[in-house]
Scaffold this motif. Structure first.
Motif, PDB file in Angstrom:
ATOM      1  N   ASN A 137    -118.226  10.075 -19.391  1.00  0.00           N
ATOM      2  CA  ASN A 137    -118.610  10.430 -18.207  1.00  0.00           C
ATOM      3  C   ASN A 137    -119.161   8.593 -17.746  1.00  0.00           C
ATOM      4  O   ASN A 137    -119.961   8.384 -18.407  1.00  0.00           O
ATOM      5  CB  ASN A 137    -120.149  11.116 -17.699  1.00  0.00           C
ATOM      6  N   ASP A 138    -117.844   8.095 -17.455  1.00  0.00           N
ATOM      7  CA  ASP A 138    -117.710   6.152 -17.564  1.00  0.00           C
ATOM      8  C   ASP A 138    -117.220   6.441 -15.592  1.00  0.00           C
ATOM      9  O   ASP A 138    -116.148   6.306 -15.956  1.00  0.00           O
ATOM     10  CB  ASP A 138    -117.504   5.495 -18.069  1.00  0.00           C
ATOM     11  N   GLN A 139    -118.047   6.558 -14.756  1.00  0.00           N
ATOM     12  CA  GLN A 139    -117.134   6.864 -13.771  1.00  0.00           C
ATOM     13  C   GLN A 139    -116.707   5.654 -13.219  1.00  0.00           C
ATOM     14  O   GLN A 139    -115.695   5.396 -12.392  1.00  0.00           O
ATOM     15  CB  GLN A 139    -118.475   6.582 -12.432  1.00  0.00           C
ATOM     16  N   SER A 140    -116.641   4.836 -13.653  1.00  0.00           N
ATOM     17  CA  SER A 140    -115.692   3.235 -13.319  1.00  0.00           C
ATOM     18  C   SER A 140    -114.570   3.755 -13.737  1.00  0.00           C
ATOM     19  O   SER A 140    -112.905   2.690 -13.675  1.00  0.00           O
ATOM     20  CB  SER A 140    -115.899   1.617 -13.710  1.00  0.00           C
ATOM     21  N   LYS A 141    -114.610   4.660 -14.879  1.00  0.00           N
ATOM     22  CA  LYS A 141    -112.813   4.971 -15.638  1.00  0.00           C
ATOM     23  C   LYS A 141    -112.126   5.715 -15.750  1.00  0.00           C
ATOM     24  O   LYS A 141    -112.375   6.447 -16.585  1.00  0.00           O
ATOM     25  CB  LYS A 141    -112.617   3.958 -17.334  1.00  0.00           C
ATOM     26  N   VAL A 142    -111.203   6.499 -14.547  1.00  0.00           N
ATOM     27  CA  VAL A 142    -111.485   7.937 -14.210  1.00  0.00           C
ATOM     28  C   VAL A 142    -110.084   7.905 -14.950  1.00  0.00           C
ATOM     29  O   VAL A 142    -109.866   9.467 -16.004  1.00  0.00           O
ATOM     30  CB  VAL A 142    -110.734   7.833 -12.837  1.00  0.00           C
ATOM     31  N   GLU A 143    -109.509   7.221 -15.969  1.00  0.00           N
ATOM     32  CA  GLU A 143    -108.521   7.603 -16.439  1.00  0.00           C
ATOM     33  C   GLU A 143    -108.429   9.195 -17.411  1.00  0.00           C
ATOM     34  O   GLU A 143    -108.361   9.899 -17.862  1.00  0.00           O
ATOM     35  CB  GLU A 143    -107.527   6.401 -17.301  1.00  0.00           C
ATOM     36  N   GLN A 144    -110.071   8.500 -17.684  1.00  0.00           N
ATOM     37  CA  GLN A 144    -109.774   9.334 -19.110  1.00  0.00           C
ATOM     38  C   GLN A 144    -110.719  11.110 -19.488  1.00  0.00           C
ATOM     39  O   GLN A 144    -110.734  11.826 -19.356  1.00  0.00           O
ATOM     40  CB  GLN A 144    -111.522   8.907 -19.810  1.00  0.00           C
ATOM     41  N   CYS A 145    -110.120  10.836 -17.754  1.00  0.00           N
ATOM     42  CA  CYS A 145    -110.538  12.117 -16.953  1.00  0.00           C
ATOM     43  C   CYS A 145    -109.658  12.734 -16.803  1.00  0.00           C
ATOM     44  O   CYS A 145    -109.666  14.082 -16.751  1.00  0.00           O
ATOM     45  CB  CYS A 145    -111.550  12.955 -15.706  1.00  0.00           C
ATOM     46  N   TYR A 149    -120.875  20.020 -16.393  1.00  0.00           N
ATOM     47  CA  TYR A 149    -119.561  19.553 -16.799  1.00  0.00           C
ATOM     48  C   TYR A 149    -119.859  18.053 -17.056  1.00  0.00           C
ATOM     49  O   TYR A 149    -120.111  17.448 -18.522  1.00  0.00           O
ATOM     50  CB  TYR A 149    -118.428  20.166 -16.984  1.00  0.00           C
ATOM     51  N   CYS A 150    -119.761  17.565 -16.016  1.00  0.00           N
ATOM     52  CA  CYS A 150    -119.432  15.835 -16.144  1.00  0.00           C
ATOM     53  C   CYS A 150    -120.415  15.227 -16.567  1.00  0.00           C
ATOM     54  O   CYS A 150    -120.649  13.994 -17.494  1.00  0.00           O
ATOM     55  CB  CYS A 150    -118.598  15.505 -14.645  1.00  0.00           C
ATOM     56  N   SER A 151    -122.107  15.721 -16.151  1.00  0.00           N
ATOM     57  CA  SER A 151    -123.095  14.701 -16.657  1.00  0.00           C
ATOM     58  C   SER A 151    -123.034  15.370 -17.996  1.00  0.00           C
ATOM     59  O   SER A 151    -124.466  13.801 -18.558  1.00  0.00           O
ATOM     60  CB  SER A 151    -124.599  15.289 -15.794  1.00  0.00           C
ATOM     61  N   GLU A 152    -123.005  15.838 -18.235  1.00  0.00           N
ATOM     62  CA  GLU A 152    -122.875  16.206 -20.047  1.00  0.00           C
ATOM     63  C   GLU A 152    -121.762  15.247 -20.843  1.00  0.00           C
ATOM     64  O   GLU A 152    -121.459  15.274 -22.463  1.00  0.00           O
ATOM     65  CB  GLU A 152    -122.931  17.070 -20.457  1.00  0.00           C
ATOM     66  N   HIS A 186    -111.787  19.992 -15.690  1.00  0.00           N
ATOM     67  CA  HIS A 186    -112.890  20.089 -15.074  1.00  0.00           C
ATOM     68  C   HIS A 186    -112.514  19.140 -13.805  1.00  0.00           C
ATOM     69  O   HIS A 186    -112.792  19.454 -12.380  1.00  0.00           O
ATOM     70  CB  HIS A 186    -114.554  20.164 -15.715  1.00  0.00           C
ATOM     71  N   TYR A 187    -112.564  17.935 -14.324  1.00  0.00           N
ATOM     72  CA  TYR A 187    -111.591  16.817 -13.335  1.00  0.00           C
ATOM     73  C   TYR A 187    -110.737  17.748 -12.658  1.00  0.00           C
ATOM     74  O   TYR A 187    -110.695  17.666 -10.946  1.00  0.00           O
ATOM     75  CB  TYR A 187    -110.755  15.534 -13.837  1.00  0.00           C
TER      76      TYR A 187
END
Length: 119
Positions: A24-32, A17-20, A37-38
């Motif tokens: 997916n911008d690992q510097s910004k968790v707010e989007q997740c 899920y996350c790779s697709e 899945h998060y």
């Protein structure tokens, strides 16, 4: 859930899920934050932390430092005047640290903080 199963589940979720994910911008968790899945990943992570804590408590161990054989960190309680007196007596920094039950590294931080380090 066993630890190995939890780790496999984390890998499966991130791979499937996350790779697709377009966010997916690992510097910004707010989007997740709103993603199912998060939330599942967070729950698994929290469960792993709890398992580790319970395992340590079961062994009578409270901290990682004790497991690794390190003494728990204690602040260097030395004063500038005490340090200067000990140095005038000819003690090395290692001897000063041992006499005050702190590590050489803690003594070094003390010296930097108190401007006692030669430039």
């Amino acid at each position: 859930m066993k630890r190995i199963e939890a780790l496999h589940e984390i890998s499966r979720i991130t791979d499937d899920y996350c790779s697709e994910c377009p966010f997916n911008d690992q510097s910004k968790v707010e989007q997740c934050l709103g993603c199912d899945h998060y939330l599942r990943l967070r729950n698994i992570g929290n469960a792993l932390v709890n398992q580790t804590s319970e395992k340590r408590k079961g062994k009578g161990v409270e901290s990682v430092e004790v497991i690794r054989g390190h003494k728990p960190k204690r602040p260097c309680t030395l004063t500038v005047n005490e340090y200067k007196e000990l140095k005038q007596k000819g003690l090395t920094d290692m001897e000063v640290a041992k006499a005050n039950d702190c590590s050489w590294k803690q003594l070094r931080h003390f010296k930097v903080r108190e401007n006692l380090v030669r430039q």
